[in-house]
Design a protein around this motif. Structure first.
Motif, PDB file in Angstrom:
ATOM      1  N   VAL A 102      -4.896  -8.557   5.126  1.00 55.00           N
ATOM      2  CA  VAL A 102      -3.536  -8.052   4.967  1.00 55.00           C
ATOM      3  C   VAL A 102      -2.784  -9.068   4.111  1.00 55.00           C
ATOM      4  CG1 VAL A 102      -1.394  -7.406   6.103  1.00 55.00           C
ATOM      5  CG2 VAL A 102      -3.596  -6.864   7.184  1.00 55.00           C
ATOM      6  N   TYR A 103      -2.172  -8.584   3.052  1.00 53.82           N
ATOM      7  CA  TYR A 103      -1.450  -9.455   2.119  1.00 53.82           C
ATOM      8  C   TYR A 103       0.053  -9.346   2.370  1.00 53.82           C
ATOM      9  CZ  TYR A 103      -5.658 -10.471  -0.505  1.00 53.82           C
ATOM     10  OH  TYR A 103      -6.903 -10.924  -0.882  1.00 53.82           O
ATOM     11  N   TYR A 104       0.688 -10.507   2.485  1.00 56.78           N
ATOM     12  CA  TYR A 104       2.111 -10.584   2.774  1.00 56.78           C
ATOM     13  C   TYR A 104       2.848 -11.273   1.619  1.00 56.78           C
ATOM     14  CZ  TYR A 104       0.618  -9.809   7.602  1.00 56.78           C
ATOM     15  OH  TYR A 104       0.059  -9.294   8.745  1.00 56.78           O
ATOM     16  N   CYS A 105       4.012 -10.769   1.274  1.00 59.47           N
ATOM     17  CA  CYS A 105       4.868 -11.522   0.378  1.00 59.47           C
ATOM     18  C   CYS A 105       5.924 -12.235   1.206  1.00 59.47           C
ATOM     19  CB  CYS A 105       5.504 -10.645  -0.698  1.00 59.47           C
ATOM     20  SG  CYS A 105       6.737  -9.474  -0.148  1.00 59.47           S
ATOM     21  N   ALA A 106       6.389 -13.357   0.682  1.00 58.76           N
ATOM     22  CA  ALA A 106       7.342 -14.190   1.396  1.00 58.76           C
ATOM     23  C   ALA A 106       8.328 -14.793   0.409  1.00 58.76           C
ATOM     24  CB  ALA A 106       6.615 -15.294   2.157  1.00 58.76           C
ATOM     25  N   ALA A 107       9.520 -15.111   0.925  1.00 59.35           N
ATOM     26  CA  ALA A 107      10.582 -15.659   0.079  1.00 59.35           C
ATOM     27  C   ALA A 107      11.266 -16.821   0.771  1.00 59.35           C
ATOM     28  CB  ALA A 107      11.617 -14.583  -0.241  1.00 59.35           C
ATOM     29  N   GLU A 108      11.666 -17.796  -0.026  1.00 63.71           N
ATOM     30  CA  GLU A 108      12.508 -18.870   0.491  1.00 63.71           C
ATOM     31  C   GLU A 108      13.591 -19.169  -0.547  1.00 63.71           C
ATOM     32  OE1 GLU A 108      13.038 -22.166  -0.391  1.00 63.71           O
ATOM     33  OE2 GLU A 108      11.271 -22.888  -1.427  1.00 63.71           O
ATOM     34  N   TYR A 109      14.764 -19.504  -0.023  1.00 62.58           N
ATOM     35  CA  TYR A 109      15.936 -19.708  -0.875  1.00 62.58           C
ATOM     36  C   TYR A 109      16.498 -21.119  -0.766  1.00 62.58           C
ATOM     37  CZ  TYR A 109      16.094 -14.647  -1.453  1.00 62.58           C
ATOM     38  OH  TYR A 109      15.790 -13.346  -1.765  1.00 62.58           O
ATOM     39  N   ARG A 110      15.806 -21.988  -0.034  1.00 67.35           N
ATOM     40  CA  ARG A 110      16.386 -23.301   0.233  1.00 67.35           C
ATOM     41  C   ARG A 110      16.137 -24.317  -0.869  1.00 67.35           C
ATOM     42  NH1 ARG A 110      13.719 -24.585   5.757  1.00 67.35           N
ATOM     43  NH2 ARG A 110      12.259 -22.966   5.118  1.00 67.35           N
ATOM     44  N   SER A 111      14.980 -24.224  -1.524  1.00 69.54           N
ATOM     45  CA  SER A 111      14.636 -25.272  -2.476  1.00 69.54           C
ATOM     46  C   SER A 111      14.856 -24.814  -3.906  1.00 69.54           C
ATOM     47  CB  SER A 111      13.181 -25.690  -2.300  1.00 69.54           C
ATOM     48  OG  SER A 111      12.318 -24.719  -2.855  1.00 69.54           O
ATOM     49  N   SER A 112      15.052 -25.761  -4.767  1.00 62.18           N
ATOM     50  CA  SER A 112      15.182 -25.462  -6.189  1.00 62.18           C
ATOM     51  C   SER A 112      14.150 -26.241  -6.998  1.00 62.18           C
ATOM     52  CB  SER A 112      16.591 -25.814  -6.671  1.00 62.18           C
ATOM     53  OG  SER A 112      16.845 -27.182  -6.446  1.00 62.18           O
ATOM     54  N   ARG A 113      13.115 -26.713  -6.307  1.00 59.49           N
ATOM     55  CA  ARG A 113      12.152 -27.550  -7.019  1.00 59.49           C
ATOM     56  C   ARG A 113      11.308 -26.730  -7.984  1.00 59.49           C
ATOM     57  NH1 ARG A 113       9.087 -28.786  -1.425  1.00 59.49           N
ATOM     58  NH2 ARG A 113       8.343 -26.684  -1.000  1.00 59.49           N
ATOM     59  N   TYR A 114      10.725 -27.410  -8.922  1.00 59.15           N
ATOM     60  CA  TYR A 114       9.967 -26.745  -9.976  1.00 59.15           C
ATOM     61  C   TYR A 114       8.662 -26.156  -9.445  1.00 59.15           C
ATOM     62  CZ  TYR A 114       7.489 -26.017 -14.350  1.00 59.15           C
ATOM     63  OH  TYR A 114       6.796 -25.457 -15.396  1.00 59.15           O
ATOM     64  N   PHE A 115       7.956 -26.923  -8.605  1.00 65.76           N
ATOM     65  CA  PHE A 115       6.673 -26.458  -8.091  1.00 65.76           C
ATOM     66  C   PHE A 115       6.875 -25.730  -6.760  1.00 65.76           C
ATOM     67  CE2 PHE A 115       4.238 -28.406 -11.303  1.00 65.76           C
ATOM     68  CZ  PHE A 115       4.826 -29.632 -11.584  1.00 65.76           C
ATOM     69  N   PRO A 116       6.469 -24.459  -6.689  1.00 63.85           N
ATOM     70  CA  PRO A 116       6.700 -23.694  -5.459  1.00 63.85           C
ATOM     71  C   PRO A 116       5.804 -24.167  -4.320  1.00 63.85           C
ATOM     72  CG  PRO A 116       5.379 -22.428  -7.003  1.00 63.85           C
ATOM     73  CD  PRO A 116       5.802 -23.669  -7.733  1.00 63.85           C
ATOM     74  N   SER A 117       6.278 -23.975  -3.111  1.00 60.97           N
ATOM     75  CA  SER A 117       5.571 -24.466  -1.937  1.00 60.97           C
ATOM     76  C   SER A 117       4.382 -23.579  -1.561  1.00 60.97           C
ATOM     77  CB  SER A 117       6.529 -24.539  -0.750  1.00 60.97           C
ATOM     78  OG  SER A 117       5.832 -24.891   0.425  1.00 60.97           O
ATOM     79  N   GLN A 118       3.363 -24.221  -1.003  1.00 57.52           N
ATOM     80  CA  GLN A 118       2.209 -23.518  -0.449  1.00 57.52           C
ATOM     81  C   GLN A 118       2.283 -23.445   1.078  1.00 57.52           C
ATOM     82  OE1 GLN A 118      -1.618 -24.838  -2.084  1.00 57.52           O
ATOM     83  NE2 GLN A 118      -0.524 -26.020  -3.633  1.00 57.52           N
ATOM     84  N   GLN A 119       3.335 -24.004   1.652  1.00 59.75           N
ATOM     85  CA  GLN A 119       3.444 -24.114   3.108  1.00 59.75           C
ATOM     86  C   GLN A 119       4.161 -22.903   3.701  1.00 59.75           C
ATOM     87  OE1 GLN A 119       1.809 -26.645   4.503  1.00 59.75           O
ATOM     88  NE2 GLN A 119       1.285 -27.168   2.382  1.00 59.75           N
ATOM     89  N   GLN A 120       3.515 -22.253   4.630  1.00 55.26           N
ATOM     90  CA  GLN A 120       4.080 -21.045   5.220  1.00 55.26           C
ATOM     91  C   GLN A 120       5.416 -21.290   5.894  1.00 55.26           C
ATOM     92  OE1 GLN A 120       1.395 -18.475   7.451  1.00 55.26           O
ATOM     93  NE2 GLN A 120      -0.342 -19.674   6.722  1.00 55.26           N
ATOM     94  N   ASP A 121       5.544 -22.438   6.553  1.00 53.74           N
ATOM     95  CA  ASP A 121       6.765 -22.676   7.318  1.00 53.74           C
ATOM     96  C   ASP A 121       7.970 -22.966   6.434  1.00 53.74           C
ATOM     97  OD1 ASP A 121       5.809 -26.037   8.469  1.00 53.74           O
ATOM     98  OD2 ASP A 121       6.113 -25.195   6.474  1.00 53.74           O
ATOM     99  N   GLU A 122       7.773 -23.030   5.157  1.00 58.77           N
ATOM    100  CA  GLU A 122       8.900 -23.205   4.242  1.00 58.77           C
ATOM    101  C   GLU A 122       9.441 -21.873   3.738  1.00 58.77           C
ATOM    102  OE1 GLU A 122       8.463 -26.154   1.241  1.00 58.77           O
ATOM    103  OE2 GLU A 122       7.554 -27.598   2.586  1.00 58.77           O
ATOM    104  N   TYR A 123       8.795 -20.790   4.108  1.00 54.57           N
ATOM    105  CA  TYR A 123       9.238 -19.461   3.714  1.00 54.57           C
ATOM    106  C   TYR A 123       9.968 -18.801   4.880  1.00 54.57           C
ATOM    107  CZ  TYR A 123       6.581 -19.962  -0.547  1.00 54.57           C
ATOM    108  OH  TYR A 123       6.111 -20.399  -1.767  1.00 54.57           O
ATOM    109  N   ASP A 124      11.142 -18.287   4.600  1.00 52.52           N
ATOM    110  CA  ASP A 124      12.013 -17.768   5.649  1.00 52.52           C
ATOM    111  C   ASP A 124      11.899 -16.263   5.861  1.00 52.52           C
ATOM    112  OD1 ASP A 124      14.205 -19.957   4.048  1.00 52.52           O
ATOM    113  OD2 ASP A 124      13.345 -20.335   6.026  1.00 52.52           O
ATOM    114  N   TYR A 125      11.499 -15.547   4.832  1.00 56.66           N
ATOM    115  CA  TYR A 125      11.489 -14.084   4.895  1.00 56.66           C
ATOM    116  C   TYR A 125      10.100 -13.563   4.547  1.00 56.66           C
ATOM    117  CZ  TYR A 125      16.468 -15.003   4.697  1.00 56.66           C
ATOM    118  OH  TYR A 125      17.728 -15.485   4.954  1.00 56.66           O
ATOM    119  N   TRP A 126       9.686 -12.541   5.300  1.00 65.19           N
ATOM    120  CA  TRP A 126       8.337 -11.999   5.141  1.00 65.19           C
ATOM    121  C   TRP A 126       8.366 -10.481   5.100  1.00 65.19           C
ATOM    122  CZ3 TRP A 126       3.966 -15.122   4.834  1.00 65.19           C
ATOM    123  CH2 TRP A 126       4.193 -16.496   5.036  1.00 65.19           C
ATOM    124  N   GLY A 127       7.443  -9.916   4.339  1.00 65.72           N
ATOM    125  CA  GLY A 127       7.258  -8.477   4.347  1.00 65.72           C
ATOM    126  C   GLY A 127       6.358  -8.062   5.489  1.00 65.72           C
TER     127      GLY A 127
END
Length: 126
Positions: A92-117
């Motif tokens: 099962v494939y999930y998309c996720a979004a986070e709005y807290r960081s503005s860094r150039y390299f996106p995170s691979q850590q699940q707990d840094e994503y706040d919203y999930w499909g």
């Protein structure tokens, strides 16, 4: 924020699929977006992520060279082009979004994503 995945299905090994994730509820261009997946009996794992403007992407080693993540901020959408699919991509494939960081390299850590499909099933038969 609402995230809705689509595009999953049943394919044979070697074939391709394109997943989509449509976002609403917040300014999409300010989000870092990611794809994760969970296979039966396994923990959810990182697949790919993309930064706000789409200029930086990161992939799990298992999909590097086969999957491509992209986004269209004018359509509030993110995509995952999956080529040369293997049986081990079944999940099962999930998309996720986070709005807290503005860094150039996106995170691979699940707990840094706040919203999930809700997820979309991808099944690859061998």
């Amino acid at each position: 924020v609402q995230l809705v995945e689509s595009g999953g299905g049943l394919v044979q090994a070697g074939e391709s699929l394109r997943l989509s994730c449509e976002a609403s509820g917040r300014t999409f261009s300010t989000s870092v977006m990611g794809w994760f997946r969970q296979a039966p009996g396994k923990e959810r794992e990182f697949v790919a992520a993309i930064n706000r403007g789409g200029s930086s992407t990161v992939y799990a080693d298992s999909v590097k060279g086969r999957f491509t993540i992209s986004r269209d901020n004018t359509k509030n959408a993110m995509y995952l082009e999956m080529n040369s699919l293997k049986a081990e991509d079944t999940a099962v494939y999930y998309c996720a979004a986070e709005y807290r960081s503005s860094r150039y390299f996106p995170s691979q850590q699940q707990d840094e994503y706040d919203y999930w499909g809700q997820g979309t099933q991808v099944t690859v038969s061998s």
